[in-house]
Design a protein around this motif. Sequence first.
Motif, PDB file in Angstrom:
ATOM      1  N   MET A   1       1.018  -1.146   0.163  1.00  0.00           N
ATOM      2  CA  MET A   1       0.243   0.080  -0.007  1.00  0.00           C
ATOM      3  C   MET A   1       1.012   1.299   0.106  1.00  0.00           C
ATOM      4  N   THR A   2       0.594   2.246  -0.830  1.00  0.00           N
ATOM      5  CA  THR A   2       1.303   3.541  -0.777  1.00  0.00           C
ATOM      6  C   THR A   2       0.914   4.422   0.074  1.00  0.00           C
ATOM      7  N   ALA A   3       1.823   5.593   0.542  1.00  0.00           N
ATOM      8  CA  ALA A   3       1.143   6.197   1.419  1.00  0.00           C
ATOM      9  C   ALA A   3       0.329   7.255   0.687  1.00  0.00           C
ATOM     10  N   ASP A   4      -0.584   7.802   1.318  1.00  0.00           N
ATOM     11  CA  ASP A   4      -1.406   8.869   0.912  1.00  0.00           C
ATOM     12  C   ASP A   4      -0.519  10.220   0.726  1.00  0.00           C
ATOM     13  N   PRO A   5      -0.553  10.622  -0.778  1.00  0.00           N
ATOM     14  CA  PRO A   5       0.175  11.979  -0.915  1.00  0.00           C
ATOM     15  C   PRO A   5      -0.226  13.083  -0.563  1.00  0.00           C
ATOM     16  N   THR A   6      -1.501  13.241  -0.144  1.00  0.00           N
ATOM     17  CA  THR A   6      -2.148  14.612   0.369  1.00  0.00           C
ATOM     18  C   THR A   6      -2.741  13.915   1.763  1.00  0.00           C
ATOM     19  N   PRO A   7      -2.004  14.023   2.845  1.00  0.00           N
ATOM     20  CA  PRO A   7      -2.511  13.627   4.238  1.00  0.00           C
ATOM     21  C   PRO A   7      -3.251  14.730   4.779  1.00  0.00           C
ATOM     22  N   LEU A   8      -3.923  14.364   5.612  1.00  0.00           N
ATOM     23  CA  LEU A   8      -5.022  15.512   6.185  1.00  0.00           C
ATOM     24  C   LEU A   8      -4.167  16.294   6.927  1.00  0.00           C
ATOM     25  N   PRO A   9      -4.161  17.618   6.941  1.00  0.00           N
ATOM     26  CA  PRO A   9      -3.473  18.778   7.575  1.00  0.00           C
ATOM     27  C   PRO A   9      -4.070  18.891   8.863  1.00  0.00           C
ATOM     28  N   LEU A  57      -8.605  20.302  -0.262  1.00  0.00           N
ATOM     29  CA  LEU A  57      -9.301  19.287  -0.846  1.00  0.00           C
ATOM     30  C   LEU A  57      -9.336  18.212   0.094  1.00  0.00           C
ATOM     31  N   ALA A  58      -8.326  17.649   0.475  1.00  0.00           N
ATOM     32  CA  ALA A  58      -8.381  16.718   1.503  1.00  0.00           C
ATOM     33  C   ALA A  58      -9.101  16.798   2.684  1.00  0.00           C
ATOM     34  N   LEU A  59      -9.099  17.817   3.090  1.00  0.00           N
ATOM     35  CA  LEU A  59     -10.123  18.098   4.264  1.00  0.00           C
ATOM     36  C   LEU A  59     -11.453  18.008   3.958  1.00  0.00           C
ATOM     37  N   LEU A  60     -12.007  18.539   2.695  1.00  0.00           N
ATOM     38  CA  LEU A  60     -13.193  18.252   2.513  1.00  0.00           C
ATOM     39  C   LEU A  60     -13.804  16.930   2.156  1.00  0.00           C
ATOM     40  N   ASP A  61     -12.676  16.332   1.621  1.00  0.00           N
ATOM     41  CA  ASP A  61     -13.078  14.744   1.322  1.00  0.00           C
ATOM     42  C   ASP A  61     -13.048  14.028   2.664  1.00  0.00           C
ATOM     43  N   ARG A  63     -14.228  14.847   5.294  1.00  0.00           N
ATOM     44  CA  ARG A  63     -15.365  15.280   6.254  1.00  0.00           C
ATOM     45  C   ARG A  63     -16.615  15.122   5.398  1.00  0.00           C
ATOM     46  N   GLY A  64     -16.528  14.671   4.356  1.00  0.00           N
ATOM     47  CA  GLY A  64     -17.590  14.195   3.461  1.00  0.00           C
ATOM     48  C   GLY A  64     -18.369  15.426   2.886  1.00  0.00           C
ATOM     49  N   ILE A  65     -17.645  16.441   2.701  1.00  0.00           N
ATOM     50  CA  ILE A  65     -18.215  17.768   2.057  1.00  0.00           C
ATOM     51  C   ILE A  65     -18.137  17.722   0.553  1.00  0.00           C
ATOM     52  N   PRO A  66     -19.002  18.015  -0.277  1.00  0.00           N
ATOM     53  CA  PRO A  66     -18.984  17.919  -1.562  1.00  0.00           C
ATOM     54  C   PRO A  66     -18.230  19.076  -2.155  1.00  0.00           C
ATOM     55  N   ARG A  67     -17.492  18.930  -2.978  1.00  0.00           N
ATOM     56  CA  ARG A  67     -16.804  19.994  -3.591  1.00  0.00           C
ATOM     57  C   ARG A  67     -17.799  21.043  -4.127  1.00  0.00           C
ATOM     58  N   SER A  68     -19.027  20.793  -4.879  1.00  0.00           N
ATOM     59  CA  SER A  68     -19.906  21.796  -5.040  1.00  0.00           C
ATOM     60  C   SER A  68     -20.614  22.441  -3.999  1.00  0.00           C
ATOM     61  N   ALA A  69     -20.200  22.136  -2.816  1.00  0.00           N
ATOM     62  CA  ALA A  69     -20.768  22.946  -1.588  1.00  0.00           C
ATOM     63  C   ALA A  69     -20.222  23.946  -1.106  1.00  0.00           C
ATOM     64  N   VAL A  70     -19.058  24.257  -1.862  1.00  0.00           N
ATOM     65  CA  VAL A  70     -18.099  25.349  -1.616  1.00  0.00           C
ATOM     66  C   VAL A  70     -18.668  26.581  -2.299  1.00  0.00           C
ATOM     67  N   LEU A  88      -5.943  27.285  -8.799  1.00  0.00           N
ATOM     68  CA  LEU A  88      -5.785  25.806  -8.564  1.00  0.00           C
ATOM     69  C   LEU A  88      -6.984  25.306  -7.825  1.00  0.00           C
ATOM     70  N   LEU A  89      -7.372  26.092  -6.867  1.00  0.00           N
ATOM     71  CA  LEU A  89      -8.424  25.608  -6.067  1.00  0.00           C
ATOM     72  C   LEU A  89      -9.723  25.891  -6.590  1.00  0.00           C
ATOM     73  N   LEU A  90      -9.886  26.906  -7.227  1.00  0.00           N
ATOM     74  CA  LEU A  90     -11.213  27.098  -7.838  1.00  0.00           C
ATOM     75  C   LEU A  90     -11.117  26.059  -9.066  1.00  0.00           C
ATOM     76  N   ARG A  91     -10.020  25.851  -9.777  1.00  0.00           N
ATOM     77  CA  ARG A  91     -10.349  24.524 -10.716  1.00  0.00           C
ATOM     78  C   ARG A  91     -10.787  23.302 -10.216  1.00  0.00           C
ATOM     79  N   GLU A  92     -10.810  23.158  -8.962  1.00  0.00           N
ATOM     80  CA  GLU A  92     -11.312  21.754  -8.272  1.00  0.00           C
ATOM     81  C   GLU A  92     -12.629  22.019  -7.752  1.00  0.00           C
ATOM     82  N   LEU A  93     -13.083  23.132  -7.651  1.00  0.00           N
ATOM     83  CA  LEU A  93     -14.376  23.543  -6.930  1.00  0.00           C
ATOM     84  C   LEU A  93     -15.245  24.271  -7.905  1.00  0.00           C
ATOM     85  N   PRO A  94     -16.193  23.346  -8.707  1.00  0.00           N
ATOM     86  CA  PRO A  94     -17.115  23.708  -9.694  1.00  0.00           C
ATOM     87  C   PRO A  94     -17.997  24.882  -9.566  1.00  0.00           C
ATOM     88  N   ASP A  95     -18.550  24.943  -8.469  1.00  0.00           N
ATOM     89  CA  ASP A  95     -19.541  25.769  -8.190  1.00  0.00           C
ATOM     90  C   ASP A  95     -19.115  27.134  -7.281  1.00  0.00           C
TER      91      ASP A  95
END
Length: 321
Positions: A1-9, A57-61, A63-70, A88-95
């Motif tokens: 198993m590989t390490a998570d590259p984006t650990p929760l901050p 983005l890892a924090l949203l994931d 905590r089960g927060i949809p990216r569309s809720a931002v 870069l953040l807006l690129r991942e948050l469609p709404d």
Amino acid sequence: MTADPTPLPATIDYPHGIVCIDTLQERCGLACCYLVGRDGEYAFIEAGTSPGVPRLLALLDARGIPRSAVRYVIPTHVHLDHAGGAGLLLRELPDARLVVHPRGARHLVDPSKLIAGANAVYGVDAVRRMYGEIVPVAQARVIVADDGLRLPLGTSELLFIDTPGHARHHFCVWDAVSRGFFTGDSFGLSYREFDGPHGVFLIPTTTPVQFEPEAWSQTIERLLSFAPQWMYLTHFGRIGDVARLADELRAALARYCALARRYAQAPDRHAKLVNALTADALARLEELRCPLAADRARALLAFDMELNAQGLEVWLERGMG
């Protein structure tokens, strides 16, 4: 198993749906973003740098927060440690929409001048290392936050007020629910390592190139007029005891200006200013019985003292001192 590259901050959960997220810029405890959630709608206040975006983005994931809720991404000003990751953040948050000061909007739509300015201050290699890819934001996704703008977030709202002093492209965000301001750099910086038995250590950040102490003094008065209970600093975290710390900030601004004038004509002005600002900070830390050794405190403050000296020199060169 590989390490998570984006650990929760590292995060701090405050009341009223406010989460402080350490974006791990340079070190732990240097800079943060805030996620504010109300009734299923969310806003990121500050965007941090592009290397920190995966952590947001890892924090949203996690905590089960949809990216569309931002709904909003809200840098308090366009210095790159606050706004460099916005595109870069807006690129991942469609709404989500970008909410930005009128003086800063064009610089996030076309960040070329921001990048050039940062290169001049830090150097090209350092900018690439610290800030990574700086992605433009589409004009259609920008909300320009004029003074007094109110934006809904769930059943609450966020109020934007113009707060020059640190920079002319700076606003603060008032949240009546928490009785707090998200202050960016307008209420200085205060690292948690320095907390001691006599309270919080707070200093201005006079980063180039728009330091204006008179405007900053007026900004402090305006912030206090809301009778805030809390200040949510980007550098770093929530602090209370607001009235006392406002006095500390005003006194420090006066000392900084006096030191700049004292060394204005010195042939080795920059070095003298860095040393004097550092000595000023260490003396105040001693008064507060800071638990850190002086050498450690000096190391933690070295980058800020360098930037503060540069900003004071620009202020002198503009004939403001």
